[in-house]
Motif scaffolding. Structure first.
Motif, PDB file in Angstrom:
ATOM      1  N   ARG A 168     -11.478 -23.048 -50.056  1.00 27.54           N
ATOM      2  CA  ARG A 168     -12.496 -23.636 -50.932  1.00 27.54           C
ATOM      3  C   ARG A 168     -11.862 -24.341 -52.121  1.00 27.54           C
ATOM      4  N   THR A 228     -21.216 -36.048 -51.186  1.00 23.72           N
ATOM      5  CA  THR A 228     -22.103 -35.038 -50.602  1.00 23.72           C
ATOM      6  C   THR A 228     -21.654 -34.645 -49.205  1.00 23.72           C
ATOM      7  N   LEU A 256     -18.303 -32.501 -49.341  1.00 25.83           N
ATOM      8  CA  LEU A 256     -18.438 -31.138 -49.845  1.00 25.83           C
ATOM      9  C   LEU A 256     -19.254 -30.255 -48.907  1.00 25.83           C
ATOM     10  N   VAL A 257     -20.387 -30.736 -48.447  1.00 26.16           N
ATOM     11  CA  VAL A 257     -21.243 -29.926 -47.583  1.00 26.16           C
ATOM     12  C   VAL A 257     -20.568 -29.636 -46.243  1.00 26.16           C
ATOM     13  N   SER A 258     -19.982 -30.651 -45.638  1.00 26.21           N
ATOM     14  CA  SER A 258     -19.366 -30.462 -44.319  1.00 26.21           C
ATOM     15  C   SER A 258     -18.137 -29.567 -44.390  1.00 26.21           C
ATOM     16  N   MET A 312     -17.562 -27.169 -46.606  1.00 24.09           N
ATOM     17  CA  MET A 312     -17.989 -25.794 -46.848  1.00 24.09           C
ATOM     18  C   MET A 312     -18.555 -25.160 -45.581  1.00 24.09           C
ATOM     19  N   LEU A 313     -19.242 -25.969 -44.770  1.00 23.79           N
ATOM     20  CA  LEU A 313     -19.710 -25.460 -43.481  1.00 23.79           C
ATOM     21  C   LEU A 313     -18.520 -25.122 -42.594  1.00 23.79           C
ATOM     22  N   ASP A 317     -20.922 -34.149 -41.468  1.00 23.76           N
ATOM     23  CA  ASP A 317     -20.356 -35.157 -42.360  1.00 23.76           C
ATOM     24  C   ASP A 317     -20.842 -36.556 -41.974  1.00 23.76           C
ATOM     25  N   ILE A 343     -24.715 -36.960 -42.715  1.00 22.07           N
ATOM     26  CA  ILE A 343     -25.009 -37.053 -44.146  1.00 22.07           C
ATOM     27  C   ILE A 343     -24.509 -38.374 -44.719  1.00 22.07           C
TER      28      ILE A 343
END
Length: 207
Positions: free
Chosen positions: A58, A96, A99-101, A103-104, A132, A135
């Motif tokens: 992370r 976006t 970061l989202v992809s 963390m998944l 990714d 989005i």
């Protein structure tokens, strides 16, 4: 910070910077050169997750996110033929999606780490890269999200054309997203070999 942890931060920064530069150059009709470097961000994350654990992975992702924001900021100040190289929508989509992809990817990898060595990196990378793609292209080019940046004309990306030149009619950005996802799928498989090699070497050094 251990030497291998520093390697992870630097590797992620290199991937992000290289991708932000290479995305400006077309490769064929549907891709940019950045499509071939960006998927290796998942390789870096997965290696750090396997060797150092979730928290280290992370931190590396956050370092990559900060690097991406800096690249976007620089891009907004550079004027190209049709305006700034990086628009607000593209910057928002890129940050976006990353970061989202990522963390998944980290979450799935951690849940699957006890199985076959290839399962965690493969499944997490495929799921993360798919998210990714959805989005990024959705936020950056979908006509339904034009309110994000009304002054940015993305009508060119919504022109109805045969999917990848031969399929059913779809907005151009869907063809771009499909081609991008195809590259990510291929590189997720290719990256299994360097993942195996790098993890073994890093683990041996830490032993």
């Amino acid at each position: 910070m251990t030497r291998s942890y520093t390697f992870g931060v630097l590797a992620m920064a290199i991937v992000v910077v290289a991708s932000n530069i290479l995305v400006q150059f077309l490769f064929g009709q549907w891709l940019t050169w950045g499509a071939f470097t960006y998927p290796f961000a998942f390789l870096v994350t997965d290696v750090m997750n396997r060797v150092h654990g979730v928290q280290a992975a992370r931190r590396v992702v956050w370092a990559g996110f900060a690097t991406g924001l800096l690249c976007s900021l620089v891009g907004t100040q550079i004027m190209g033929e049709f305006g700034p190289l990086v628009s607000l929508r593209v910057a928002l989509a890129s940050g976006t999606a990353f970061l989202v992809s990522q963390m998944l990817d980290i979450t799935l990898f951690d849940r699957l780490r006890g199985g076959k060595w290839w399962r965690a990196p493969l499944v997490s990378s495929l799921a993360g890269s798919f998210l990714d793609t959805v989005i990024f292209f959705g936020i950056a080019f979908s006509a339904s999200l034009a309110f994000i940046e009304p002054g940015n004309d993305v009508s060119w990306a919504n022109e109805a054309l045969p999917l990848l030149g031969s399929g059913p009619l779809a907005p151009l950005w869907v063809s771009l997203a499909t081609a991008d996802w195809g590259v990510k799928l291929l590189l997720a498989l290719v990256a299994l070999l360097p993942f195996r090699i790098i993890v073994r070497r890093m683990t041996a050094r830490l032993a």
